[in-house]
Design an enzyme around this catalytic site. Structure first.
Site, short mmCIF file in Angstrom:
data_model
loop_
_atom_site.label_atom_id
_atom_site.label_comp_id
_atom_site.label_asym_id
_atom_site.label_seq_id
_atom_site.Cartn_x
_atom_site.Cartn_y
_atom_site.Cartn_z
N ARG A 65 -20.98 -40.03 -43.80
CA ARG A 65 -21.35 -41.28 -43.12
C ARG A 65 -22.70 -41.78 -43.62
O ARG A 65 -23.68 -41.81 -42.88
CB ARG A 65 -21.39 -41.03 -41.60
N ASP A 72 -14.95 -45.41 -47.12
CA ASP A 72 -14.66 -44.71 -45.85
C ASP A 72 -13.28 -45.11 -45.32
O ASP A 72 -13.12 -46.11 -44.63
CB ASP A 72 -15.76 -45.04 -44.84
N SER A 118 -12.67 -45.24 -41.48
CA SER A 118 -13.18 -46.47 -40.91
C SER A 118 -12.22 -47.64 -41.17
O SER A 118 -11.89 -48.39 -40.25
CB SER A 118 -14.54 -46.74 -41.56
N GLN A 130 -19.93 -46.18 -47.49
CA GLN A 130 -19.22 -47.04 -46.52
C GLN A 130 -17.97 -47.68 -47.09
O GLN A 130 -16.94 -47.76 -46.44
CB GLN A 130 -20.16 -48.14 -46.00
N TYR A 160 -27.62 -42.70 -31.59
CA TYR A 160 -27.02 -41.37 -31.62
C TYR A 160 -26.64 -40.90 -30.23
O TYR A 160 -27.31 -41.19 -29.25
CB TYR A 160 -27.98 -40.38 -32.30
#
Lengths: 374, 374
Positions: A121, A129, A132, A126, A229
């Site tokens: 990640r 991914d 995702s 990205q 987070y």
């Protein structure tokens, strides 16, 4: 670099690991691409379209024999695996924890397997991914399935024969799939709410026009501002939150659950008792059906009816949107490809690159991924 | 006035002719309402909900024996018809041209049958217009079915793995169903166009954000300003328009056809050759499937695949949205009820009222409706 794309063997899989666009890009970068005949049909891609893009459409045996880099959507079956050439690189959503023999079989066959689920990640990764890209479409599709299963309309409608009320939709989990589900339910005119274990998700949910369901006490407010987070909330907070969610669910027409933890069983979010508080005709779409489900009553690949409430356990929502899902996944592969070839364009994975390292399950006959004890 | 509502016998029918809200209104106006046990379940209405609203839930035999006014969604089967008490009034979407023996059977049994399809198109009758209320939902549902059958997403999506293009949807016919289909496809993010034989529909289509597809020559412009009523266009104009539409369809992902003429076969709008110009993965939803279809390849209650194009022939889209469709239809009955009772509240249809007159198929043993030769 000789790339091969086979027809998927995983039950119910309709996606394909390449599209005419991805073939064009791979060929332009110097690769040759063989696609098994008819491999794209279930995703609405014809052999003619693949060939026009520069691929060769060949028999399965020919594609296997000639391939060096095998792009795949899902884990191939054991029979296919046994035929792949030694030293081949296999890349896809391999879900190695879904079949405990898989990694060993790859290692024994001398196949270097890379699982797209473990794309790190990080910003640079990205565009590669696949979890995702596929989750995004799963979120959209979950709401389309809900609208198809629901015996009422989503939007408010004012007609000469009276007003049809808007549907109330609750999206549990505001990750990639949840956010797209929120957006889609809003597009269709539902009154949308959502929750997430991360208080910081409140802002994203609100930005899509949905109401965030949370006990907003001091602990929540402290966690909300602590950043993106996840912070473990207190047991007391969790209990209060669970009570609020249970009361909220009783008033919903549509619930979409999206709490999926790769490689682990899905957390239980909705109990049988909670389903029994819902109105007849309500619909639950459980995106986590493939790993046990977020709802106690979910059955994989079935639509269960309980007290008039439908609980849908689609285990592969992206495959129900196979054309777009294949397009995004194929693009993920194109974006990954530079890390799989050397300067001369030949297959030569950059084993020390953080992204490749994170994804590698097996290499040169050994299981190397930490999650598999490597 | 003793009202009875039976479980529908028409194949595939999921709607019910009453809801708790309609029962409340009818009881408040002095009627008694018997509902056959479980009649509402397929529309998500429980017996408990009917009883809480003031209905009696009874056996089918008891409801038939005691009833004077029978509210029904569709034509009851012959066995039911034979059991209704002589002199009973039967009101519903009876589609008398769908079964040539039906009207005679009603007349022979001494049943006074009123078909909601023939509600006059006058302002006072708008709130009783069941064709309108059901078409509205059919238009919504057609687009939901399209979204479920389509292997791609409707909205444009910008993701880290590239952009998913918006779907192109073409709605043929801008009546009640067509306008709701336009609105729903727009909500879902498609690029929407529409056409209609009435040039005056251009403004309504444009007001929903869709593009009107028409050859806009002098003849069109003259017809457009002539008002809402259909004007027969010249053969030359029709030929030019057909050519434009054929070229337009070749570029579409989704086509919804809505050209339905009650009691007559549906006009043919899409030929096999036109389907063959469409891309694999495209979807046609033919709302007129029940009366022969607007598309040459449509088969009733089937999803045909031709060259990768799916053609769906749902013959009863409102039943796939049974809860809302029942609610609106039940409200249509409530709005009609004052014309069915005398000043003392007893069953006494106002036979000379324009609305009742328009709807009456049979009266006192004779077929009286002009469309049936009465």
């Amino acid at each position: 670099m000789r790339i091969a794309v086979l027809t998927e063997t995983y039950p119910g899989e309709a996606r394909v690991a390449a599209t005419p666009d991805s073939v064009k890009a791979l060929v332009k970068a110097g690769a040759s691409v063989s696609v098994e005949k008819s491999a794209g049909l279930s995703a609405s891609v014809t052999d003619a379209a693949f060939e026009a893009a520069g691929a060769k459409c060949v028999t399965r045996a020919a594609a296997i024999k000639d391939g060096q880099l095998f792009l795949t959507v899902r884990r191939p079956d054991a029979a296919t695996l046994a035929k792949l050439p030694k030293g081949a690189v296999l890349v896809g959503l391999l879900d190695p924890h879904g079949d405990k023999d898989f990694a060993k079989a790859c290692a024994d066959a001398g196949i270097n397997a890379l699982a797209m689920e473990y794309t790190p990640r990080i910003t640079r990764a990205q565009s590669m991914d696949a979890l995702s890209s596929q989750s995004n479409l799963a979120g959209y599709r979950a709401v389309i399935e809900a609208a198809a299963l629901y015996g009422r309309a989503f939007p408010m409608m004012m007609t000469a024969a009276g007003t049809v009320a808007a549907a109330k939709a609750f999206i549990m989990g505001a990750g990639v799939a949840g956010l797209q589900a929120i957006a889609t339910a809003r597009r269709l005119g539902a009154i949308v709410s959502a929750n997430d274990v991360r208080p910081a998700a409140k802002e994203q949910v609100a930005s899509l026009g949905a109401k965030f369901i949370a006990v907003e006490d001091e602990e929540f407010k402290a966690a909300e501002t602590a950043g993106g987070y996840a912070k473990e909330m207190s047991a007391d907070y969790k209990a209060k939150q669970a009570e609020l969610v249970a009361a909220h669910i009783a008033k919903q027409d549509i619930v979409v659950t999206t709490a999926l933890i790769p490689g682990r069983p899905a957390p239980r979010l909705i109990t049988r008792a909670m389903v029994e508080t819902m109105k007849p005709g309500s619909v639950i779409i459980d995106i986590a059906a493939g790993t046990g489900g977020n709802c106690e009553l979910t059955k994989a690949d079935e639509i269960v009816e309980h007290g008039g409430v439908k609980i849908a356990g689609f285990t592969n929502l992206p495959a129900r949107l196979a054309a777009d899902a294949s397009q995004l996944l194929a693009k993920n592969f194109v974006n990954l490809a530079p890390l799989l070839r050397g300067e001369d364009g030949a297959l030569s994975p950059q084993w020390e690159d953080e992204i490749i390292k994170g994804m590698t399950l097996t290499r040169d006959g050994a299981i190397v991924h930490p999650s598999l004890g490597g």
